[in-house]
Structures are given as C-alpha cells and as structure tokens.
Design an enzyme around this catalytic site. Sequence first.
Site, short mmCIF file in Angstrom:
data_model
loop_
_atom_site.label_atom_id
_atom_site.label_comp_id
_atom_site.label_asym_id
_atom_site.label_seq_id
_atom_site.Cartn_x
_atom_site.Cartn_y
_atom_site.Cartn_z
N CYS A 101 -11.42 6.06 50.14
CA CYS A 101 -11.17 4.99 49.18
C CYS A 101 -11.85 5.31 47.85
O CYS A 101 -12.51 6.34 47.69
CB CYS A 101 -11.68 3.66 49.72
SG CYS A 101 -13.46 3.64 50.02
N CYS A 107 -15.57 6.18 47.73
CA CYS A 107 -15.91 7.56 48.08
C CYS A 107 -15.85 8.44 46.83
O CYS A 107 -16.74 9.27 46.58
CB CYS A 107 -14.94 8.11 49.12
SG CYS A 107 -14.83 7.14 50.64
N ASP A 153 6.56 20.65 12.91
CA ASP A 153 6.58 21.81 12.04
C ASP A 153 8.03 22.28 11.98
O ASP A 153 8.84 21.88 12.82
CB ASP A 153 5.66 22.89 12.60
CG ASP A 153 5.71 24.16 11.78
OD1 ASP A 153 5.61 24.05 10.55
OD2 ASP A 153 5.88 25.24 12.35
N ASP A 203 4.20 25.59 16.96
CA ASP A 203 4.25 26.81 17.78
C ASP A 203 2.93 27.12 18.46
O ASP A 203 2.82 28.08 19.20
CB ASP A 203 4.72 28.01 16.95
CG ASP A 203 3.80 28.28 15.76
OD1 ASP A 203 2.67 27.74 15.73
OD2 ASP A 203 4.21 29.02 14.85
N ASP A 241 -0.10 26.41 13.78
CA ASP A 241 -0.32 24.97 13.69
C ASP A 241 -1.55 24.53 14.48
O ASP A 241 -1.71 23.33 14.73
CB ASP A 241 0.90 24.22 14.22
CG ASP A 241 2.17 24.68 13.54
OD1 ASP A 241 2.23 24.61 12.31
OD2 ASP A 241 3.09 25.14 14.24
#
Length: 783
Positions: free
Chosen positions: A29, A32, A452, A657, A661
């Site tokens: 759960c 844990c 871009d 790319d 960028d």
Amino acid sequence: MYNTSTGPTLAAPVSPTAEIQLPIDGMTCASCVNRIERFLRKTPGVAEATVNLATEVATIRYLPEMAGLDELAKAIEAAGYEVRPQTKTSDGTAQSLIEEADAEAADRARNLRTLGLTAAFALAVAVVAMLVMYLPAWPLMMEQTSWLLMGPATIVQFWAGRRFYRAAWRAAIHRSTNMDTLVVVGTSAAWGFSILVTFAPELFRSAGIEPRTYFDSSTAIIGLILMGRWLEARAKVQTVGAIKALIGLQAKSARIVRNGREIDVPLEEVRVGDVVRVRPGERVPVDGRVVEGASAVDESMLTGEPMPVEKGTGSDIIGGTINGHGTFLFRANRVGRETALAQIVELVRRAQGSKAPIQRLADRIGGIFVPIVLVVGAATFAIWYVLGPEPRLTHALVAFITVVVIACPCAMGLATPTAIMVGTGQGAQVGILIRGGEALELAARVNAVVFDKTGTLTRGQPSLGDVIAAPGFSADEVLDLAASVERGSEHPLAAAILARADDAAAAGAAAGRRPVEEFEAVAGRGVRGRVEGREVLVGTLAFLTEAGVATGELSGLAGLPDGISAITYVAVAGRAAGLLLTRDEIKPEAAAAVRELAAAGLEVWLVSGDQGPVARAVAAEVGIPADHVLAEVLPAGKADAVAAMQARGLRVAMVGDGINDAPALAQADVGIAIGTGADVALEASDVTLVGGDPRGVGAAIGLSRRTVRIIRQNLVWAFGYNIVLVPVAMGALYPFLGITLNPAISAAAMALSSVSVVTNSLRLRRSGPPRTTTPLPVAGQPR
C-alpha cells in the site's frame, strides 16, 4: 546485475552519481512506499529515492563513494522489506525481461491455486453458517457447528493468510504498520473471538452475550482480499503491455557475413562492425548503416510513421523495424543495450517507475493512514461497547473488524503509477517518449506551443538554389570560397552549400577544397575563416554588417519570389561578394499539426533564427498568425522569448531539434525534441518524438491530458472511497436507518477498490495508442 547508469549531480564540485533500480518484495500500500522512501533518503549518500507501488521498484540516485548496493539493501530491510532476488540475466535485455515475466506468471499461478482452495473453504464455511441460522432441520447445535467450522477456518487463517501475517510481523518488528496490519488485526479479532466462543460458550452466556462465532467472516475476508490482489496483479500485467510489445520487436537472431559466408547467430553474438544481411520480410536485428542493396523499411512500430521508408547505401537502419521486399547488407554500429530499441525500452521503464507531483498528497496521507485507521477502529469499538445496543460486545467487535478491513490505502498508492504506466506505454508504441510522470503532468497543463522552424515545421534539409555574385566576383568563386569555409560547420545550410560544391567538384571544378585558417563559428550569425590570406564571411546580413561590410550593393541582386527561400550572404576581404539562396521544404503535416493545436485552445508561436520574410512566409503557410512570429532570434534569445511568455502566465512547450534549441528547451515548462533516426533515444528532453511528424506534439499533449484526467479520477475514487465508507463502517447510518456493514461486504469493497483504480487506468489502452491525426481533448536559419 542491477540496472544502473551514471550522470552528474548539481553539487559543486560536481560529483558523479549512479542510479540503480531495485525490485522490492513485501509492499502492499501507499504507507509501504512512504516508509521505504523515508529510510532510503536518510541513508548517507542517497540524493533521491522514488518507490513505485505498481512496478514494485525503487529508483535510487546516490553517490557511489558514500553508498553502495549493500547500504541501500540494508536501508530497505531496516524499513521492513526485502530486495527481490534478480533473475540470472537481469541486465535489462529482452531475455531478462522475459525471465521476469515468466517468474511473475508462475507467482500468479501459485496465488490462483491458493485463492481457489481458500474460496472452497470459505464457501463451505459460509454455507454451513447459513444452514445453522436459516435451516431449522439442521441436525447440529451452534456449539457443535462451531467445532466443525473451526478446522477449515483455521487453515484459511494461517495457511492462506500467512502472507498477511509475515508482512504484518515484518512491519511490526520495525515499529511500523501497513495494509497487512489491518487485515491481520481484523481477521485475527474475528477468528480469535470465534475460538474463544467455541471453547468457552458458557463464559459468554453467563455474561448475557449470545455465543456466536465469526468463522465465516474471517474466511470470507481473507478469501475476498486474496481475490482482489490476484485481480489487481492480473490487471497490472496489462499496464506494462507496451514494454512487452516493444520487447517483441526484437529479432531473435541475425544473419552475419563472416569469411565470405552468411551464417545465422543468436542476437547476443552480434558485434559492432559485423556486416548483417537482411532478407525480404525479416526484422532488422540491430542498428547500423546500409553498405549494399536497397529496400523500403517499415518503421511504424517505433516512429508511428505509416509509410515505409526507402533505404539505400549510407542510410541509417534501426533494429526492430521490418524489411520490405528488397534485401540489403548493413554494418552494425549499435548492439545490445546501445540500440535505439533497447534505449527506448529503458526510457519507458524509467518513465513508468516515476512519479507525478499530483501523487504527493496521496503519499503523505498514506504514510499515516494505517495508524489513524487503527485508532479510529479502537474508538469505534469503545463507542459501540459503551453506547451501542445489546449485545454490545458483539456489535462493537463487528464494527471494529469492519472499519479496519474496509479502509484501503492501496488504491491511493496505485492511483497515479498505474495511469502513468499505461499512458507512457501507449505513447511509446507510436514514437512518443515521455520522460516521466512530472513531464506528463506538465504537458497536460501546457497552453502555448512554441515551434522552431528548421527540422520541426520544415524538413531540415535545405537545398541550395541560385548562387548570385556581386560585381567583381563570379558565381563559381563565391561558391568555392563559401564552401571552403563551411567545411568546418555542422549547420544544415553548410550541408546544402557543401552538397552543391561536391557536385561541382564531381563535374571537374575545384570547388570548396581550399585550405582555411582561423576558422570561427558564431552562434546565430555564421562562420568566418581566412582563405589564401583573404577573410571570408558566410552568414546573415547582420553578421556582415557587424563586421563592417557594406551590403547596399547586394540588396538589389535578388528578392524572395516564393517568400520561403532564405538568403545567406558572403563577403570576401571586407567586400560583399554574393548571395546563396536556399530553400527548406515545409513538412506536409505541419499545417495540420498547427490546426489541431489551435483547435484545442493552445497559442501557437514560431520562434526562428531565420530572416523575417522567410519566417513569416512559413508561418503563413502552416497557419501561425503573423503576430505570433519572432524572427532572427539567436539561440539564447529563444530562451528569453519563452521566459517572456511564461512571465505572461503561459505554460509553454518548446518544440525543437534538441541541439540548437537546447537553452529554450530547458527554459520551457516542457521541452519537446522532434527528430528521426536512432539518436533520438538519447535526447534529454521531457518528451521525444521518434518520428519527424509535428502532429506528434498534439498527440503527446492530448495523451498527457487524458492520462492526468484518469489520475484525477483515480485519486477522487481512492479518497472518496475511504471518506464515505469508513464512517459507514463505523455505524454512521445506524442511528438513522439501522444499517451496519457486514465484515465480508467490507472485505469485498476493499478488495475491489484497488482493482477499480487499475481497471480505470486501463481505459487508456482501450482508446488505443494516440494517433497523430486524432484531435486533442480541449482543456533565417539559426546559426
């Protein structure tokens, strides 16, 4: 062997960190998860630790000089859990994953057998208990029936329920509690009370209490919880279906050429540099480059591109793709864990093991949930025992058992990771690689997309058209000098100029081969170098102007007849020498990509380093408004443009790319790298689009929105379930309607709560992988 990788930390001085993924046994759960993360983060040398309940894996980033596998395993054991033993080939390869899947399948089969026997015992106990109550002709008295039921109930309690006792005991000796604690407390109370009634019924009669047993409740609770866990495990298997599908793309063998002969070898024996034969219809075994032959290759399983891609000598080939009707030889350059497919599988596994910020509240509540439930259960017992109707002890015991059994932190722990697993897996099947839960959640909140131009909306493969010389220069001389300098550049325009120069050289002209001294590349502007004593500049108009070159005589040499051809300016020895006209074709899908984003309510921008007329012409063709175009922007300026949008309250996704960028991708809320080929798996962006189709941007955002919507539904259910049903189990409806919950019904509700969360996450699969043509749900060249 464990799955590890290395990378830098942000500390100064920079120290190398390692990352390791450890499978953990014993988690049930959210509490844990919270406890393991707490113990790992307290371990010296651990920088970050994330535990995923759905995958049962801890991802740990640590300093190797301060912590190692032993220290990490001890921290997990100190929390009360165990590191699961690895398979013989646990190295992240297809074979290791197959072995893990086989082990999980065998475990589910054992659990199903246990469930079957438990169900048989529980059903028998329930039938006998009902016969005693509702069949007057039943030959045995209640006391005699209790002795009959005690045997099967005890078998169920301590044989079928042994896993609960082991987990609860492990938590108890480490002074902790978990979901198993609630199951053990509830069923042990029912079984223990029934044993006492069976052995000493007069004790209860003398106190005015009906000596009734609850063997049927204890067996039903264990049986129903086991059923829920089996259904949950079965459903979770489906959440990792995408990884299995990706693994299934891998070939089992390869036909390599050695000593002039073609031989079949297992995939593991292929080495870098081997020449591999691929015949018609076969699957490409590893990554490489074609050295002989030609064919069309189906890459749709990795990129989402529906049309086969033509391959010839010099073309890159990706392992896992399917050859068409031709045959070819290629030289392997990536094998094993280095192939694009292996890296995509690893990226998806890491994404599926990550967390989204939306999960934090559930984790915090999960850490204290079980102790709170035990306190609420004890208070419920006390209230019923003091204020409840007769028989008060019986009512108090039933209410206590119902409260501790119905409470369920499991659903809270599974709400987010199961949805992330399905969502990231669905994306991977069509070439949308989402780095993790945080990226997925941020992508769902994006309301502006910045493109871009080069390689994103255009093909990124410009071709050189006209070469126009200024008075005093020839076109051949301008091309020769420009190409000579551009040989030191990696820019797409340089490739176009060099391609024309190489064609001229093949025709006998000496173009672009002169030695260059003092070469320099200026980001966003161009390149310069000295050729035979003369300084040559190749780049933008601003580049030449800043260098003091008079460019007035170039202005009348050429216009932009189509609006999309870009001009590169050339200067020699301080004089304007000529113009190079290049054109980069717009991708046919670009307009549809912009249209889908705008229809979903997102602002769409174009930020380019290209000249204004070119950028505006491209924007007009794809449907981006003119006032949403920023041209002649340097790489650093793109990041500033993104920051300005964020300052206006926009949540920005930057699409580029991933190389030129990089600053803007890092500045954006979500960086989306778009490209093709084997290298895309190495991108460090938030989202990577394996195919070059810009419509993948809309598909990625749409998938993220659908996934986050499922996560919210899961969390509402997980919290709402406990908020509503725990008070009902306490008896909140009894004063008004005389209604109380049966412990068996509470066990069924608890078991199905987790299953419902996983099943809801699987709805993402039923809608199929995201299509680049599916509408979103509404919510100069850079140098």
